[in-house]
Design a protein around this motif. Sequence first.
Motif, PDB file in Angstrom:
ATOM      1  N   ARG A  70      27.897  70.890  71.500  1.00  0.00           N
ATOM      2  CA  ARG A  70      28.951  70.000  71.012  1.00  0.00           C
ATOM      3  C   ARG A  70      28.514  69.098  69.884  1.00  0.00           C
ATOM      4  NH1 ARG A  70      32.862  69.007  76.232  1.00  0.00           N
ATOM      5  NH2 ARG A  70      32.214  70.885  77.340  1.00  0.00           N
ATOM      6  N   GLY A  71      27.257  68.743  69.792  1.00  0.00           N
ATOM      7  CA  GLY A  71      26.789  68.096  68.582  1.00  0.00           C
ATOM      8  C   GLY A  71      26.595  66.601  68.661  1.00  0.00           C
ATOM      9  N   TRP A  72      26.792  65.939  67.499  1.00  0.00           N
ATOM     10  CA  TRP A  72      26.361  64.568  67.290  1.00  0.00           C
ATOM     11  C   TRP A  72      27.521  63.719  66.777  1.00  0.00           C
ATOM     12  CZ3 TRP A  72      21.565  64.697  69.184  1.00  0.00           C
ATOM     13  CH2 TRP A  72      20.884  65.917  69.128  1.00  0.00           C
ATOM     14  N   CYS A  73      27.781  62.619  67.459  1.00  0.00           N
ATOM     15  CA  CYS A  73      28.907  61.740  67.107  1.00  0.00           C
ATOM     16  C   CYS A  73      28.387  60.517  66.357  1.00  0.00           C
ATOM     17  CB  CYS A  73      29.665  61.323  68.360  1.00  0.00           C
ATOM     18  SG  CYS A  73      30.442  62.689  69.248  1.00  0.00           S
ATOM     19  N   THR A  74      28.116  60.683  65.061  1.00  0.00           N
ATOM     20  CA  THR A  74      27.580  59.583  64.269  1.00  0.00           C
ATOM     21  C   THR A  74      28.591  58.457  64.080  1.00  0.00           C
ATOM     22  OG1 THR A  74      28.079  60.989  62.372  1.00  0.00           O
ATOM     23  CG2 THR A  74      25.776  60.785  63.013  1.00  0.00           C
ATOM     24  N   LEU A  75      29.878  58.760  64.194  1.00  0.00           N
ATOM     25  CA  LEU A  75      30.887  57.717  64.045  1.00  0.00           C
ATOM     26  C   LEU A  75      31.098  56.945  65.339  1.00  0.00           C
ATOM     27  CD1 LEU A  75      33.575  59.467  61.829  1.00  0.00           C
ATOM     28  CD2 LEU A  75      31.494  58.263  61.170  1.00  0.00           C
ATOM     29  N   GLY A  76      30.343  57.298  66.367  1.00  0.00           N
ATOM     30  CA  GLY A  76      30.487  56.610  67.631  1.00  0.00           C
ATOM     31  C   GLY A  76      31.731  57.040  68.363  1.00  0.00           C
ATOM     32  N   ARG A  77      32.153  56.221  69.298  1.00  0.00           N
ATOM     33  CA  ARG A  77      33.348  56.506  70.085  1.00  0.00           C
ATOM     34  C   ARG A  77      34.542  55.810  69.423  1.00  0.00           C
ATOM     35  NH1 ARG A  77      31.889  54.343  75.671  1.00  0.00           N
ATOM     36  NH2 ARG A  77      31.104  52.669  74.349  1.00  0.00           N
ATOM     37  N   GLU A  78      35.566  56.588  69.176  1.00  0.00           N
ATOM     38  CA  GLU A  78      36.738  56.138  68.432  1.00  0.00           C
ATOM     39  C   GLU A  78      37.938  56.028  69.379  1.00  0.00           C
ATOM     40  OE1 GLU A  78      35.933  58.168  64.201  1.00  0.00           O
ATOM     41  OE2 GLU A  78      35.951  59.627  65.840  1.00  0.00           O
ATOM     42  N   THR A  79      39.126  55.765  68.827  1.00  0.00           N
ATOM     43  CA  THR A  79      40.317  55.615  69.658  1.00  0.00           C
ATOM     44  C   THR A  79      41.327  56.705  69.346  1.00  0.00           C
ATOM     45  OG1 THR A  79      40.128  53.225  69.972  1.00  0.00           O
ATOM     46  CG2 THR A  79      42.317  54.160  70.156  1.00  0.00           C
ATOM     47  N   SER A  80      41.754  57.414  70.373  1.00  0.00           N
ATOM     48  CA  SER A  80      42.831  58.406  70.253  1.00  0.00           C
ATOM     49  C   SER A  80      44.004  57.986  71.131  1.00  0.00           C
ATOM     50  CB  SER A  80      42.341  59.799  70.668  1.00  0.00           C
ATOM     51  OG  SER A  80      42.026  59.811  72.065  1.00  0.00           O
ATOM     52  N   ILE A  81      45.166  58.530  70.842  1.00  0.00           N
ATOM     53  CA  ILE A  81      46.371  58.260  71.638  1.00  0.00           C
ATOM     54  C   ILE A  81      47.028  59.588  72.000  1.00  0.00           C
ATOM     55  CG2 ILE A  81      48.678  57.230  71.641  1.00  0.00           C
ATOM     56  CD1 ILE A  81      47.640  55.054  69.797  1.00  0.00           C
ATOM     57  N   GLN A  82      47.338  59.767  73.281  1.00  0.00           N
ATOM     58  CA  GLN A  82      48.008  60.968  73.763  1.00  0.00           C
ATOM     59  C   GLN A  82      49.345  60.604  74.407  1.00  0.00           C
ATOM     60  OE1 GLN A  82      46.926  63.929  73.080  1.00  0.00           O
ATOM     61  NE2 GLN A  82      44.849  63.380  72.383  1.00  0.00           N
ATOM     62  N   LYS A  83      50.312  61.485  74.295  1.00  0.00           N
ATOM     63  CA  LYS A  83      51.610  61.270  74.949  1.00  0.00           C
ATOM     64  C   LYS A  83      51.521  61.688  76.412  1.00  0.00           C
ATOM     65  CE  LYS A  83      56.562  61.657  74.224  1.00  0.00           C
ATOM     66  NZ  LYS A  83      57.669  62.168  73.366  1.00  0.00           N
ATOM     67  N   VAL A  84      52.271  60.980  77.257  1.00  0.00           N
ATOM     68  CA  VAL A  84      52.217  61.193  78.707  1.00  0.00           C
ATOM     69  C   VAL A  84      53.619  61.493  79.227  1.00  0.00           C
ATOM     70  CG1 VAL A  84      51.690  60.100  80.923  1.00  0.00           C
ATOM     71  CG2 VAL A  84      50.223  59.659  78.936  1.00  0.00           C
ATOM     72  N   GLU A  85      53.703  62.434  80.155  1.00  0.00           N
ATOM     73  CA  GLU A  85      54.955  62.698  80.857  1.00  0.00           C
ATOM     74  C   GLU A  85      54.682  62.669  82.362  1.00  0.00           C
ATOM     75  OE1 GLU A  85      56.191  66.445  79.337  1.00  0.00           O
ATOM     76  OE2 GLU A  85      54.520  67.572  80.231  1.00  0.00           O
ATOM     77  N   TRP A  86      55.745  62.518  83.144  1.00  0.00           N
ATOM     78  CA  TRP A  86      55.614  62.365  84.598  1.00  0.00           C
ATOM     79  C   TRP A  86      56.252  63.568  85.295  1.00  0.00           C
ATOM     80  CZ3 TRP A  86      53.184  57.908  86.505  1.00  0.00           C
ATOM     81  CH2 TRP A  86      52.896  56.939  85.538  1.00  0.00           C
ATOM     82  N   ASP A  87      55.579  64.065  86.349  1.00  0.00           N
ATOM     83  CA  ASP A  87      56.146  65.192  87.086  1.00  0.00           C
ATOM     84  C   ASP A  87      57.112  64.687  88.164  1.00  0.00           C
ATOM     85  OD1 ASP A  87      54.686  64.432  89.362  1.00  0.00           O
ATOM     86  OD2 ASP A  87      53.062  65.850  88.972  1.00  0.00           O
ATOM     87  N   THR A  88      57.705  65.624  88.878  1.00  0.00           N
ATOM     88  CA  THR A  88      58.730  65.262  89.864  1.00  0.00           C
ATOM     89  C   THR A  88      58.153  64.511  91.057  1.00  0.00           C
ATOM     90  OG1 THR A  88      58.480  67.446  90.888  1.00  0.00           O
ATOM     91  CG2 THR A  88      60.206  67.185  89.210  1.00  0.00           C
ATOM     92  N   GLU A  89      56.838  64.593  91.239  1.00  0.00           N
ATOM     93  CA  GLU A  89      56.193  63.874  92.332  1.00  0.00           C
ATOM     94  C   GLU A  89      55.700  62.495  91.910  1.00  0.00           C
ATOM     95  OE1 GLU A  89      56.170  65.040  95.436  1.00  0.00           O
ATOM     96  OE2 GLU A  89      57.335  66.729  94.657  1.00  0.00           O
ATOM     97  N   GLY A  90      55.955  62.162  90.623  1.00  0.00           N
ATOM     98  CA  GLY A  90      55.576  60.834  90.166  1.00  0.00           C
ATOM     99  C   GLY A  90      54.145  60.710  89.685  1.00  0.00           C
ATOM    100  N   TRP A  91      53.542  61.822  89.270  1.00  0.00           N
ATOM    101  CA  TRP A  91      52.173  61.776  88.737  1.00  0.00           C
ATOM    102  C   TRP A  91      52.208  61.965  87.214  1.00  0.00           C
ATOM    103  CZ3 TRP A  91      48.247  60.103  91.549  1.00  0.00           C
ATOM    104  CH2 TRP A  91      48.301  60.233  92.946  1.00  0.00           C
ATOM    105  N   PRO A  92      51.346  61.260  86.488  1.00  0.00           N
ATOM    106  CA  PRO A  92      51.328  61.380  85.019  1.00  0.00           C
ATOM    107  C   PRO A  92      50.491  62.563  84.552  1.00  0.00           C
ATOM    108  CG  PRO A  92      49.732  59.743  85.700  1.00  0.00           C
ATOM    109  CD  PRO A  92      50.386  60.228  86.963  1.00  0.00           C
TER     110      PRO A  92
END
Length: 539
Positions: free
Chosen positions: A283-305
Amino acid sequence: MKIVNPVLTGFHPDPSMIRVGDTYYLANSTFEWWPGVRIHESQDMVHWNFVTCPLNRVSQLDMRGNPSSGGVWAPDLSYADGKFWLVYTDVKMVTGTFKDGTNYLVTADDIRGPWSEPIKLNYVGFDASLFHDDDGRKYLVQQTWDHREYHHRFDGITLTEFDTTTMQLKPETARTIWAGTDVKLTEGPHLYKINGWYYLFCAEGGTTYNHQETVARSRTLDALSFATMPGDEPFLGNYDTPRSVLQKQGHGSLVDTPGGEWYYASLCGRPWHHDTESSIGPRGWCTLGRETSIQKVEWDTEGWPHVVGGHGGQLEVEAPQDAIVTDAPITRNQHDEFDNDQLGHDWNTLRVPFNSAMGRVGGGALELIGQGSLHNLFDLSLVARRWQAFEFDAETCVSFDPHTYQAMAGLTNYYSDANWSWAFVTWDEKRSCRVIEVAQSDRNAYTSYLQDQAIVVPDGADVWLKTKVRTSTYSYAYSFDGTTWHDIPVTLDAKILSDDYVFERLDGYFTGAFVGLAAVDYSGYGTTATFHHFDYQEL
């Protein structure tokens, strides 16, 4: 409109995202870098603008002597009762049996401050967050640290009630609400109440390529009442997606939009790779460090994301339908002529604020007074900014008149006190002249590359220095007129400035590479360097 990940590039880990009205705020860890905690704002989750660093007084944060990757871990930003609340940890030990530190709370009526003096909470463990229940009660939720060698270090998630009258915790109420899963290394808890359920989001697996986010829920806040989301897959993680651009996603926070959509902000890494024999795998080397990503979330019929597109996440995500589009240009380039008497928000110092012991700024110059070496954890004259792209040029011009090889000033690429390099002006006593040298510290092993072939500086000349960062390697160049440049024949391996390289020795690996200006005079005579400008241009 698309959210293009990462939304905050370069060293912006452990995001705590909230919404107040139609504005979203992100708070990120800063570790040993000053000032403490970076907050950005957005109205569309696409364009993020820097707002403030709330921890900007030594009375709020004193990190002098903190180890690299100590300091501010996992701030938690929340809004309740008409004000902003910020919980943060100042960690004093990174490696070893103990994680000495303190959890603090500050508040502000306005996100831009002023922020209050800190309230000392506890140190049951790090990564604390403040949960505001809908009945008005408040709780501190935190990872629990166990120093005992015969126990697992991460001892579940502890909940402790917070008394808003005394503004202190009630330790007699403390209880473990979730023990984590077999993945272990349970940390970074955030608690939410949604549709009558308490949802606990926690990071697990350590903040490397096994990093992931797990969700548990309960109808109550009783001890060990939380049940883990069913199935073998985590809520978010890239442990099983080794070829994805985004890696290490996990530790983060959940937010809803005014229109009822849901999103999750997470840390992430973007590795580059060139060493198939490395123990970290492909996987390699992350010279930029840990960054911020955003993901969309949906909920199932049992109420879990669930993360839209699967738990590996997506590089491009649909922005909120009700977003207020700002269409602001995203630029990370920087040019500073040092005209202002305060450093701009792109600049950082280590452990303590920029002060008169380090130098002064304004009137077209940054003066740095030589102090300790770049290994120093106490007295260091260094100002630096994040690497935010894999390829960029950065340059400066320095006036410096040393009379001992113990005095040095120049341009540095820096990860930690053990891992850095720089091109600098110093004194050559054999030739009785100023010279340019390039040196590197690789896990504290120091190498001078030019030695007796160090480049002679003409009498009275200023020195322009440039670094050229090209993903897997980087180099330095010099000029005596700012126009004609000469490459210094030293090519350095950028992986030495990555989380992953430092992780192999387990000596603090939570930040990212910086580029900046430094002056050293360990003789103690304080030789001063004058920097006339700084320029950072992404390619």
